[in-house]
Design a protein around this motif. Structure first.
Motif, PDB file in Angstrom:
ATOM      1  N   UNK A  11       0.845  -1.199   0.000  1.00  0.00           N
ATOM      2  CA  UNK A  11       0.000   0.000   0.000  1.00  0.00           C
ATOM      3  C   UNK A  11       0.881   1.250   0.000  1.00  0.00           C
ATOM      4  N   UNK A  12       0.402   2.341  -0.593  1.00  0.00           N
ATOM      5  CA  UNK A  12       1.230   3.555  -0.652  1.00  0.00           C
ATOM      6  C   UNK A  12       1.383   4.225   0.703  1.00  0.00           C
ATOM      7  N   UNK A  13       2.450   4.993   0.831  1.00  0.00           N
ATOM      8  CA  UNK A  13       2.681   5.848   1.991  1.00  0.00           C
ATOM      9  C   UNK A  13       2.341   7.277   1.585  1.00  0.00           C
ATOM     10  N   UNK A  14       1.591   7.962   2.460  1.00  0.00           N
ATOM     11  CA  UNK A  14       1.206   9.354   2.191  1.00  0.00           C
ATOM     12  C   UNK A  14       1.980  10.273   3.121  1.00  0.00           C
ATOM     13  N   UNK A  15       2.489  11.353   2.556  1.00  0.00           N
ATOM     14  CA  UNK A  15       3.319  12.301   3.310  1.00  0.00           C
ATOM     15  C   UNK A  15       2.681  13.688   3.269  1.00  0.00           C
ATOM     16  N   UNK A  16       2.618  14.336   4.436  1.00  0.00           N
ATOM     17  CA  UNK A  16       2.137  15.715   4.530  1.00  0.00           C
ATOM     18  C   UNK A  16       3.294  16.620   4.900  1.00  0.00           C
ATOM     19  N   UNK A  17       3.451  17.705   4.171  1.00  0.00           N
ATOM     20  CA  UNK A  17       4.454  18.709   4.510  1.00  0.00           C
ATOM     21  C   UNK A  17       3.913  20.068   4.091  1.00  0.00           C
ATOM     22  N   UNK A  18       4.621  21.119   4.496  1.00  0.00           N
ATOM     23  CA  UNK A  18       4.171  22.477   4.167  1.00  0.00           C
ATOM     24  C   UNK A  18       5.209  23.182   3.312  1.00  0.00           C
ATOM     25  N   UNK A  19       4.699  24.019   2.423  1.00  0.00           N
ATOM     26  CA  UNK A  19       5.573  24.759   1.535  1.00  0.00           C
ATOM     27  C   UNK A  19       6.312  25.889   2.245  1.00  0.00           C
ATOM     28  N   UNK A  20       7.122  26.602   1.505  1.00  0.00           N
ATOM     29  CA  UNK A  20       7.934  27.676   2.045  1.00  0.00           C
ATOM     30  C   UNK A  20       7.097  28.941   2.260  1.00  0.00           C
ATOM     31  N   UNK A  21       7.741  29.959   2.817  1.00  0.00           N
ATOM     32  CA  UNK A  21       7.060  31.235   3.016  1.00  0.00           C
ATOM     33  C   UNK A  21       6.613  31.815   1.686  1.00  0.00           C
ATOM     34  N   UNK A  22       7.438  31.660   0.639  1.00  0.00           N
ATOM     35  CA  UNK A  22       7.080  32.157  -0.684  1.00  0.00           C
ATOM     36  C   UNK A  22       5.848  31.445  -1.248  1.00  0.00           C
ATOM     37  N   UNK A  23       5.610  30.208  -0.756  1.00  0.00           N
ATOM     38  CA  UNK A  23       4.459  29.438  -1.211  1.00  0.00           C
ATOM     39  C   UNK A  23       3.269  29.570  -0.263  1.00  0.00           C
ATOM     40  N   UNK A  24       3.363  30.566   0.652  1.00  0.00           N
ATOM     41  CA  UNK A  24       2.295  30.827   1.627  1.00  0.00           C
ATOM     42  C   UNK A  24       2.027  29.629   2.531  1.00  0.00           C
TER      43      UNK A  24
END
Length: 217
Positions: A11-24
């Motif tokens: 089964x796939x692994x799902x990853x959550x992360x946040x973009x940079x300040x430039x990407x809000x």
């Protein structure tokens, strides 16, 4: 910031992360499967929906928990939102396609079949606080917080206190509940201290032993 642990081989692994300040600081979700990484675009996700945790069903639906804004269910193939549970703002977990969710604000717990899109059962007067963790063995739902460890049979309405936090390490001011699991029917609680140390506590439940003392000395 978060990831899923698949309960099925391959089964796939799902990853959550946040973009940079430039990407809000926009959230980014990626799927890793067979060594390949694919970024997933969620078209219906609100601009200010701050994601705390993610989960995935065995059929590939994504569950996103927002900060004090409930749960959203997305189909990653289309990027469209397919369901939402605004009042369920607390802890959630998945067992196959069955969602177990806690509503801290409404003091409710439910189990919902996401594949059939139908409510299995819902219980009120849940002993929930601002910091809870849950587990299930399919026959009951367990809740752990500083007040103790509680259990309710699936489809039931009566909450049973298995472990009294006042009499155990759950209530120690310097400790906090970080996770809940089950081992042969016994609750296993991960406690994290303010000093940076962790303790794994297994509480053995005996129906014949009262959780409160019979006499006060």
């Amino acid at each position: 910031l978060d990831f899923t642990v698949p309960d099925q081989p391959g089964a796939p692994v799902w990853i959550l992360r946040y973009g940079s300040e430039e990407e809000n600081y926009r959230p980014k979700i990626s799927r890793i499967e067979n060594g390949a990484t694919e970024d997933i675009a969620l078209k219906d996700l609100e601009e200010r929906f701050f994601i705390q945790r993610i989960g995935a069903t065995q059929d590939g639906l994504l569950i996103l928990q927002g900060y004090e804004s409930g749960l959203r269910v997305f189909d990653p193939k289309t990027g469209k939102e397919v369901n939402s549970f605004d009042e369920y703002d607390g802890y959630f977990l998945l067992q196959g396609d069955v969602l177990t969710a806690c509503s801290t604000s409404e003091k409710r717990v439910m189990q919902y079949d996401l594949q059939k899109d139908e409510l299995i059962w819902e219980a009120e007067d849940a002993p929930l606080t601002e910091w809870d963790f849950a587990a299930t063995d399919g026959e009951a739902v367990y809740i752990a917080n500083a007040g103790g460890v509680y259990r309710i049979a699936a489809g039931g309405s009566l909450w049973e206190k298995m472990v009294d936090g006042e009499l155990t390490s759950l209530r120690v001011p310097s400790m906090g509940v970080q996770a809940l699991s089950l081992l042969n029917g016994d609750p296993v609680v991960l406690l994290f201290s303010s000093e940076g140390a962790s303790k794994l506590m297994r509480y053995v439940y005996d129906e014949t032993v009262p959780t409160l003392p019979a006499n006060e000395l």
